[in-house]
Design an enzyme around this catalytic site. Sequence first.
Site, PDB file in Angstrom:
ATOM      1  CG  HIS A 109       0.555  18.953  -9.062  1.00  0.00           C
ATOM      2  ND1 HIS A 109       0.248  19.258  -7.753  1.00  0.00           N
ATOM      3  CD2 HIS A 109       0.926  20.126  -9.643  1.00  0.00           C
ATOM      4  CE1 HIS A 109       0.439  20.548  -7.546  1.00  0.00           C
ATOM      5  NE2 HIS A 109       0.853  21.095  -8.680  1.00  0.00           N
ATOM      6  CB  THR A 141      10.587  11.484  -5.311  1.00  0.00           C
ATOM      7  OG1 THR A 141      10.356  12.848  -5.682  1.00  0.00           O
ATOM      8  CG2 THR A 141      10.711  10.616  -6.551  1.00  0.00           C
ATOM      9  CD  GLU A 143      12.111  18.304  -5.627  1.00  0.00           C
ATOM     10  OE1 GLU A 143      12.117  19.459  -6.033  1.00  0.00           O
ATOM     11  OE2 GLU A 143      12.691  17.368  -6.209  1.00  0.00           O
ATOM     12  CD  GLN A 173      -7.885  16.941 -21.853  1.00  0.00           C
ATOM     13  OE1 GLN A 173      -7.284  15.952 -22.269  1.00  0.00           O
ATOM     14  NE2 GLN A 173      -9.053  17.314 -22.360  1.00  0.00           N
ATOM     15  CD  GLU A 174      -6.712  16.745 -12.571  1.00  0.00           C
ATOM     16  OE1 GLU A 174      -6.805  15.900 -11.671  1.00  0.00           O
ATOM     17  OE2 GLU A 174      -6.815  17.965 -12.351  1.00  0.00           O
TER      18      GLU A 174
HETATM   19  C1  GAR Z   1      -7.593  16.960  -8.775  1.00  0.00           C
HETATM   20  O1  GAR Z   1      -7.676  18.106  -9.570  1.00  0.00           O
HETATM   21  C2  GAR Z   1      -6.147  16.605  -8.507  1.00  0.00           C
HETATM   22  O2  GAR Z   1      -5.309  16.885  -9.591  1.00  0.00           O
HETATM   23  C3  GAR Z   1      -5.836  17.499  -7.337  1.00  0.00           C
HETATM   24  O3  GAR Z   1      -6.984  17.465  -6.539  1.00  0.00           O
HETATM   25  C4  GAR Z   1      -8.120  17.245  -7.367  1.00  0.00           C
HETATM   26  C5  GAR Z   1      -8.877  16.077  -6.805  1.00  0.00           C
HETATM   27  O4  GAR Z   1     -10.086  15.905  -7.486  1.00  0.00           O
HETATM   28  N1  GAR Z   1      -4.677  17.064  -6.616  1.00  0.00           N
HETATM   29  C6  GAR Z   1      -3.831  17.877  -6.017  1.00  0.00           C
HETATM   30  O5  GAR Z   1      -3.977  19.087  -5.978  1.00  0.00           O
HETATM   31  C7  GAR Z   1      -2.661  17.192  -5.352  1.00  0.00           C
HETATM   32  N2  GAR Z   1      -1.691  18.151  -4.958  1.00  0.00           N
HETATM   33  P1  GAR Z   1     -10.863  14.537  -7.378  1.00  0.00           P
HETATM   34  O6  GAR Z   1     -11.009  14.246  -5.885  1.00  0.00           O
HETATM   35  O7  GAR Z   1     -12.194  14.811  -8.004  1.00  0.00           O
HETATM   36  O8  GAR Z   1     -10.088  13.480  -8.093  1.00  0.00           O
END
Ligand code: GAR
Length: 217
Positions: A109, A141, A143, A173-174
């Site tokens: 997230h 989970t 929630e 960073q992701e």
């Molecule tokens: C990412 O930033 C991820 O964290 C977010 O969507 C993007 C997907 O990018 N996820 C959410 O917002 C989930 N609630 P990607 O398709 O390039 O991985």
Amino acid sequence: MKNIVILISGRGSNMQTIVQKCKAEKWDARISAVISNRADAAGLQFAQEQGIPTAVVSHKGYPDRESYDQSLMAVIDSYRPDVVVLAGFMRILTAGFVEHYMGRLLNIHPSLLPNFRGLHTHQQAIDAGVRIHGATVHFVTPELDGGPIIAQAVVPVMPDDDEDTLADRVLEQEHRIYPRVVKWAVDGLVSMDDDGQAVLAPEVVGGLEFVLVGGGL
Ligand code: GAR
């Protein structure tokens, strides 16, 4: 060898980094499938080019979330997953789905949870005036965006940031933390205990360093 199934809805850049790290670091795992709820998800093409099986389970035409999630589960389970990775899968999941995969279902997230759940997290951060922001990998989970936190990466919010510049900084960073956590899951180094807490093996606790990037700090 463990089976990883990755769910996407769009670009799939997190999925790509996981695929690349799995190969480059020779994980004891394979990406068994990449599944999207949208046929036009750009990430599907990358997966196909890598020789990874792909599937589209469109959410259109289902009367309710339960029936869609049941169909999705049937496709996922046909790949016998040990780890199910939500990588930009933009669907609210039913409790039945989440409970079926509890303890092996991961999500990333784009905020420092529990702050800024839901959508438009980067704008939420800018509007709130926070000086740090980031991303969280957690067990899923029932929630929404509320499961036990496994890892977080932190970035500064700069004075001239807009939603896009901040999103880019967080995304970088992701791409660092998500593959790392998926590998921990593959290696059995992270689990969810009966109290719903994330438990990390001692050898990976040190892997949760703070990450501060960008100038000015
Ligand atoms: C990412 O930033 C991820 O964290 C977010 O969507 C993007 C997907 O990018 N996820 C959410 O917002 C989930 N609630 P990607 O398709 O390039 O991985």
